[in-house]
Design a protein around this motif. Structure first.
Motif, PDB file in Angstrom:
ATOM      1  N   ARG A   1      -2.376   4.491  -6.656  1.00 13.34           N
ATOM      2  CA  ARG A   1      -2.782   3.986  -5.338  1.00 13.34           C
ATOM      3  C   ARG A   1      -2.844   2.463  -5.387  1.00 13.34           C
TER       4      ARG A   1
ATOM      5  N   HIS B   1      -5.483   4.500   1.092  1.00 18.50           N
ATOM      6  CA  HIS B   1      -5.650   5.310  -0.109  1.00 18.50           C
ATOM      7  C   HIS B   1      -4.458   6.229  -0.368  1.00 18.50           C
ATOM      8  N   ALA B   2      -3.355   6.004   0.330  1.00 18.88           N
ATOM      9  CA  ALA B   2      -2.176   6.852   0.139  1.00 18.88           C
ATOM     10  C   ALA B   2      -1.625   6.682  -1.274  1.00 18.88           C
ATOM     11  N   VAL B   3      -1.093   7.778  -1.812  1.00 19.01           N
ATOM     12  CA  VAL B   3      -0.500   7.757  -3.146  1.00 19.01           C
ATOM     13  C   VAL B   3       0.906   7.181  -3.071  1.00 19.01           C
TER      14      VAL B   3
ATOM     15  N   PRO C   1       0.832  -1.213   0.000  1.00 17.81           N
ATOM     16  CA  PRO C   1       0.000   0.000   0.000  1.00 17.81           C
ATOM     17  C   PRO C   1       0.860   1.254   0.000  1.00 17.81           C
ATOM     18  N   GLY C   2       0.261   2.354  -0.450  1.00 14.91           N
ATOM     19  CA  GLY C   2       1.019   3.568  -0.680  1.00 14.91           C
ATOM     20  C   GLY C   2       1.780   4.086   0.519  1.00 14.91           C
TER      21      GLY C   2
ATOM     22  N   GLY D   1      -0.227   9.880  -8.802  1.00 16.91           N
ATOM     23  CA  GLY D   1      -1.473   9.488  -8.157  1.00 16.91           C
ATOM     24  C   GLY D   1      -1.766   8.008  -8.111  1.00 16.91           C
TER      25      GLY D   1
ATOM     26  N   ASP E   1      -3.113   4.099   5.974  1.00 15.41           N
ATOM     27  CA  ASP E   1      -3.881   4.855   4.990  1.00 15.41           C
ATOM     28  C   ASP E   1      -3.935   4.057   3.697  1.00 15.41           C
TER      29      ASP E   1
ATOM     30  N   TYR F   1      -4.865  -0.588  -3.410  1.00 18.27           N
ATOM     31  CA  TYR F   1      -5.964  -0.853  -2.484  1.00 18.27           C
ATOM     32  C   TYR F   1      -5.940  -2.300  -2.004  1.00 18.27           C
TER      33      TYR F   1
END
Length: 325
Positions: free
Chosen positions: A312, A302-304, A231-232, A310, A300, A314
């Motif tokens: 991400r 949804h972090a980039v 994840p981001g 941009g 998070d 998920y």
């Protein structure tokens, strides 16, 4: 200073001759290893076949899986493939192994997701205890020379594998501070088990010579992560340009990395030549002691992803309890 490079076998539609040329140039250049990542349900080249091709055209660099998803393979075939690879590159094989984080690979292989950790444990026990033999009617060839085994992940199950069967820890695509924490856990487990010295610690992340976030590197990484990935908020993302790549290497070394593996986002040979020139000009960087951070960043999903326009990831943190891994 040990810096390895991943072959562009994960770029969809890549010409195999280009991958072989990457291996040749890496062997002639400043790199310590050539590595290949593993996925099944994706338009990438097969890991073991790619490593065999690399072994055939190199003489110096280590041949590394980063990481091989061994539970996707029947154990006898895995043993035969490892033995074959060591025959092609004796004393140059590093097996980075792990269970992966994509259920889709297991569904495609018909292997139960819940069994992945147990299968890896069984396979490691078989690989590390396999005696040499001269019976031509048994599964062979037996491994020639030493095979270095690096364990991916730092869950309790992964740490148990490390101290029982591994020579070190390998991480791909996570930020230096997260690498440092997982490496610290690996060192602590190693010492508790009474093993001498320190496990070898290998970090990795993506790179691009381009400093334009809205480029083909970002678009490819978005495609690569479509079925999951780090994840981001923990993702190392793409380090960009001379300053970005240099700083990422410095941070990984300060976090305890004995070797840093760099993953390309393109199959363009000019990208390898650019990286080789950069690496050749780097002074040796000291290796620090890995440490647990005082506090990690908040979760998070949804972090980039850093270094992208941009992108991400998920759902990568979802999955069954750690004890099944």
């Amino acid at each position: 200073m040990d810096i390895g490079v991943v072959l562009p076998s994960g770029i969809p539609g890549v010409d195999g001759r280009v991958v072989v040329e990457w291996a040749r140039r890496a062997d002639a250049g400043p790199f310590s290893s050539v590595a290949v990542p593993d996925r099944l349900r994706y338009d990438n080249l097969d890991l073991m076949m790619t490593l065999a091709a690399a072994a055939a055209v190199t003489r110096r660099v280590r041949i590394m899986s980063n990481v091989l998803l061994t539970p996707l393979r029947p154990s006898p075939w895995l043993a035969k493939q490892v033995g074959t690879l060591t025959a092609l590159a004796p004393d140059r094989v590093t097996l980075g192994v792990g269970v992966g984080a994509r259920r889709q690979d297991y569904e495609t292989a018909g292997v139960p997701w819940q069994r992945r950790g147990a299968l890896l444990d069984e396979q490691l026990a078989a690989l590390t205890s396999r005696p040499a033999h001269d019976d031509e009617q048994l599964v062979g060839p037996a491994p020639r020379g030493a095979v270095e085994i690096l364990i991916g992940g730092a869950s309790q199950r992964a740490l148990d594998r490390l101290v029982a069967h591994g020579d070190g820890y390998v991480a791909g695509g996570i930020r230096p501070e997260f690498f440092s924490a997982e490496a610290a856990a690996s060192v602590a487990a190693w010492r508790r088990a009474g093993r001498s010295g320190r496990p070898r610690l290998v970090a990795g992340g993506w790179f691009s010579s381009s400093e334009d976030l809205d480029d083909d590197a970002s678009r490819w990484l978005a495609s690569y992560f479509r079925q999951g990935g780090p994840p981001g908020f923990v993702n190392s993302g793409i380090c960009r340009g001379t300053a970005g790549v240099t700083e990422q290497i410095r941070r990984f070394r300060a976090a305890g990395a004995d070797e840093v593996i760099l993953f390309p986002c393109t199959a363009d040979l000019a990208e390898l030549d650019w990286l080789a020139e950069l690496v050749s000009g780097l002074a040796d960087m000291p290796v620090g002691e890995p440490a647990f951070p005082a506090a990690g960043p908040p979760f998070d999903p949804h972090a980039v992803v850093p270094g992208t326009a941009g992108v991400r990831v998920y759902g990568a943190a979802e999955g069954p309890p750690a004890d099944s891994r």
